[in-house]
Design a protein around this motif. Structure first.
Motif, PDB file in Angstrom:
ATOM      1  N   GLN A   1      54.204  45.623 -19.321  1.00  0.00           N
ATOM      2  CA  GLN A   1      54.639  46.046 -20.649  1.00  0.00           C
ATOM      3  C   GLN A   1      55.206  44.911 -21.488  1.00  0.00           C
ATOM      4  O   GLN A   1      55.129  44.960 -22.720  1.00  0.00           O
ATOM      5  CB  GLN A   1      55.693  47.161 -20.518  1.00  0.00           C
ATOM      6  CG  GLN A   1      55.179  48.424 -19.867  1.00  0.00           C
ATOM      7  CD  GLN A   1      53.966  48.987 -20.600  1.00  0.00           C
ATOM      8  OE1 GLN A   1      53.880  48.956 -21.824  1.00  0.00           O
ATOM      9  NE2 GLN A   1      53.001  49.506 -19.829  1.00  0.00           N
TER      10      GLN A   1
ATOM     11  N   LEU B   1      48.449  48.523 -29.344  1.00  0.00           N
ATOM     12  CA  LEU B   1      48.752  49.189 -28.081  1.00  0.00           C
ATOM     13  C   LEU B   1      47.607  50.070 -27.599  1.00  0.00           C
ATOM     14  O   LEU B   1      47.671  50.622 -26.511  1.00  0.00           O
ATOM     15  CB  LEU B   1      50.029  50.036 -28.223  1.00  0.00           C
ATOM     16  CG  LEU B   1      51.327  49.243 -28.437  1.00  0.00           C
ATOM     17  CD1 LEU B   1      52.503  50.197 -28.573  1.00  0.00           C
ATOM     18  CD2 LEU B   1      51.562  48.264 -27.306  1.00  0.00           C
TER      19      LEU B   1
ATOM     20  N   ARG C   1      52.483  43.263 -23.604  1.00  0.00           N
ATOM     21  CA  ARG C   1      51.918  44.225 -24.546  1.00  0.00           C
ATOM     22  C   ARG C   1      52.858  44.466 -25.720  1.00  0.00           C
ATOM     23  O   ARG C   1      52.434  44.517 -26.882  1.00  0.00           O
ATOM     24  CB  ARG C   1      51.628  45.549 -23.839  1.00  0.00           C
ATOM     25  CG  ARG C   1      50.530  45.468 -22.790  1.00  0.00           C
ATOM     26  CD  ARG C   1      50.251  46.843 -22.182  1.00  0.00           C
ATOM     27  NE  ARG C   1      49.593  47.718 -23.148  1.00  0.00           N
ATOM     28  CZ  ARG C   1      50.033  48.901 -23.495  1.00  0.00           C
ATOM     29  NH1 ARG C   1      51.162  49.371 -22.970  1.00  0.00           N
ATOM     30  NH2 ARG C   1      49.379  49.650 -24.359  1.00  0.00           N
TER      31      ARG C   1
ATOM     32  N   GLU D   1      53.938  55.527 -26.225  1.00  0.00           N
ATOM     33  CA  GLU D   1      53.438  54.355 -26.929  1.00  0.00           C
ATOM     34  C   GLU D   1      53.292  54.637 -28.421  1.00  0.00           C
ATOM     35  O   GLU D   1      53.407  53.729 -29.252  1.00  0.00           O
ATOM     36  CB  GLU D   1      52.116  53.907 -26.323  1.00  0.00           C
ATOM     37  CG  GLU D   1      52.288  53.352 -24.910  1.00  0.00           C
ATOM     38  CD  GLU D   1      51.017  52.738 -24.376  1.00  0.00           C
ATOM     39  OE1 GLU D   1      49.981  52.821 -25.066  1.00  0.00           O
ATOM     40  OE2 GLU D   1      51.064  52.175 -23.275  1.00  0.00           O
TER      41      GLU D   1
END
Length: 530
Positions: free
Chosen positions: A423, A495, A426, A339
């Motif tokens: 995901q 994140l 996000r 990330e």
């Protein structure tokens, strides 16, 4: 009179007009490879760490697709691969420079005025090519000197520098030929950028396939196959030189056989009556901005797909490297290294989106300078309406492209770890979090256009400074007040938990102030500005 009479005078004129833009792209594209070398020396001091990075990331198909192949695990080899995509930017800058000083000048009517003086038939094209060739070669030599100064082998540094320079030389000539084919600068840019896209695709397909022969059909593939820092293949340099000569042999006769203002390819006549889309200023703005917006959107989709596909491997490759983990965290990483990689990559995408916003804002200046804005505003179209129509694309364009890069990254990363539903939203949010910072730079371009239109190209200089701060700031541990000059420094890392929406609101307000001042100034000043 010689066919080259006046070439020197035109070259000096080009240098004077590009005295800001030309040094900027040369400096930026020189500094970045040197910074990559310095960061690799600091982050991977041992051969074992470099080998782990090559195995985990550098040879990942997604990374190879974007940057090109890696030959070995030396710092030089890693630097050459990391700078692979920069050569695409060198080619883009070179072809745009040549088209701006050939077809754009002709389309604006300035070429006809110059042609009425003592000017040789080949002077215009030759001056544009010579200036761009010289800039490309200067870039290559400065890059080679900078890389050698970091401690890398001189031979490999020269090979990398010359490969970048010859990419610029080839695509400058592509731009010179494209300028002869169409009647408009937009058409010439479309052809030349299309050729660059084909070259990139051939390189991508060749580098990610088993046999690799398509890469030998691309000038970008040749640049990688010089094998800087890995037993240089100097003979490959002859390929771009030969292609440049071939393209020039075609471009020069065409440049004098066609009519002034015309192109080799016939222009398609438009309809007798404009459709509903062109019935107002918003339709006209859509017509002007739709091509660039589509091209940027495709590029961001590709970027998001590559970044998302490489994220998991990037996280694995740097695990255990404390120095790299620290730098990645300072650049905007989250707790997970994958990330962190995604956070950094989306930050770079935000910088690119700011470039789109600046380009869209400066389209208004181009319309005014070319004399097309004044006739529109002489009708019933109000200045506010005309400007608002363009602002739609200046502000919504970055939203579109950053949403696309976030969605593509979320999809590919989610597929790689088996969590697409988690995901996708996000990464979409992480992409959209870059929008306010991109708006600040786009808003600055609007402010300059409305208040000081002659200085509006300085928005590119501001963007270049922001890019340098983003690329070099954390690695060189610059003072925090310097890093704070970039709006992207204030973008929260969504994140990870605990981020605040306050910086996003503050950046949005600042962008709104810039746009409002530019809007008000544009309504009061004269058009055109002499």
């Amino acid at each position: 009179m010689s066919t080259l009479t006046g070439t020197g005078h035109l070259a000096r004129l080009i240098l004077r007009r590009d005295r800001i833009v030309l040094p900027l792209w040369v400096l930026l594209l020189t500094v970045l490879p040197v910074s990559y070398a310095g960061s690799f020396f600091a982050l991977f001091p041992t051969a074992a760490e470099r080998a782990a990075y090559v195995t985990g990331t550098a040879r990942n198909p997604s990374v190879v697709a974007l940057l090109g192949p890696v030959y070995g695990d030396s710092v030089g080899a890693l630097t050459a691969q990391r700078g692979g995509f920069l050569q695409v930017i060198v080619g883009l800058a070179a072809l745009l420079t040549v088209i701006r000083h050939t077809r754009t000048e002709e389309e604006a009517g300035r070429r006809e005025l110059l042609g009425a003086t003592v000017l040789g038939r080949y002077a215009g094209l030759t001056a544009a090519l010579l200036v761009t060739y010289a800039a490309s070669l200067l870039l290559g030599l400065l890059t080679a000197a900078g890389l050698a100064a970091t401690g890398l082998p001189a031979a490999g540094s020269l090979a990398y520098g010359l490969s970048a320079a010859l990419v610029g030389v080839v695509f400058a000539t592509v731009g010179g030929l494209a300028a002869q084919l169409t009647q408009t600068a937009g058409g010439a840019r479309g052809i030349a950028v299309g050729v660059l896209g084909v070259a990139f695709t051939l390189r991508l397909v060749g580098d990610t396939s088993e046999h690799g022969w398509p890469s030998w059909l691309s000038p970008l593939g040749w640049a990688a196959r010089i094998r800087a820092y890995a037993g240089e293949h100097w003979w490959v340099l002859a390929l771009p030189v030969a292609l440049t000569v071939l393209l020039a042999v075609v471009a020069y006769p065409v440049s004098v056989r066609r009519d002034l203002g015309a192109g080799v390819l016939p222009s398609r006549p438009g309809p007798v009556r404009a459709g509903r889309v062109l019935s107002g200023p918003f339709g006209l703005a859509w017509r002007l901005h739709r091509g660039p917006l589509l091209g940027w959107s495709v590029g961001f989709l590709l970027l998001g797909s590559v970044v998302g596909g490489a994220a998991e491997a990037a996280g694995r490759s740097v695990a255990g490297n404390a120095a790299l983990e620290q730098v990645m965290a300072r650049l905007g990483g989250a707790s997970g290294l994958a990330e962190a990689y995604l956070g950094v990559s989306l930050g770079v995408a935000g910088l690119a989106a700011a470039g789109y916003g600046v380009q869209a804002a400066l389209r208004m200046r181009s319309e005014e300078a070319a004399g097309r804005a004044e006739p529109v505003l002489a009708t019933g179209v109000h200045r506010s309406t005309w400007l608002a129509a363009h602002l739609v694309f200046v502000l919504l364009g970055p939203v579109v492209v950053l949403a696309l890069v976030g969605l593509a990254a979320g999809l590919t990363y989610g597929l790689s770890i088996g969590d697409v539903p988690g995901q996708l939203p996000r990464m979409l949010g992480a992409g959209l979090a870059q929008v306010p910072a991109a708006w600040v730079l786009a808003g600055l371009a609007v402010l300059l256009y409305g208040l000081l239109p002659r200085l509006s190209p300085a928005a590119w200089a501001v963007l270049a400074v922001v890019v340098l701060l983003g690329q070099l700031g954390a690695v060189l541990e610059l003072s925090q007040w310097l890093l704070d000059l970039s709006p992207f420094t204030h973008t929260p890392q969504v994140l990870r938990a605990g981020w605040s929406v306050t910086p996003l609101l503050a950046l949005t307000v600042l962008a709104g102030v810039f746009c409002a001042v530019g809007f008000a100034s544009f309504r009061r000043r004269d058009i055109p500005v002499g």
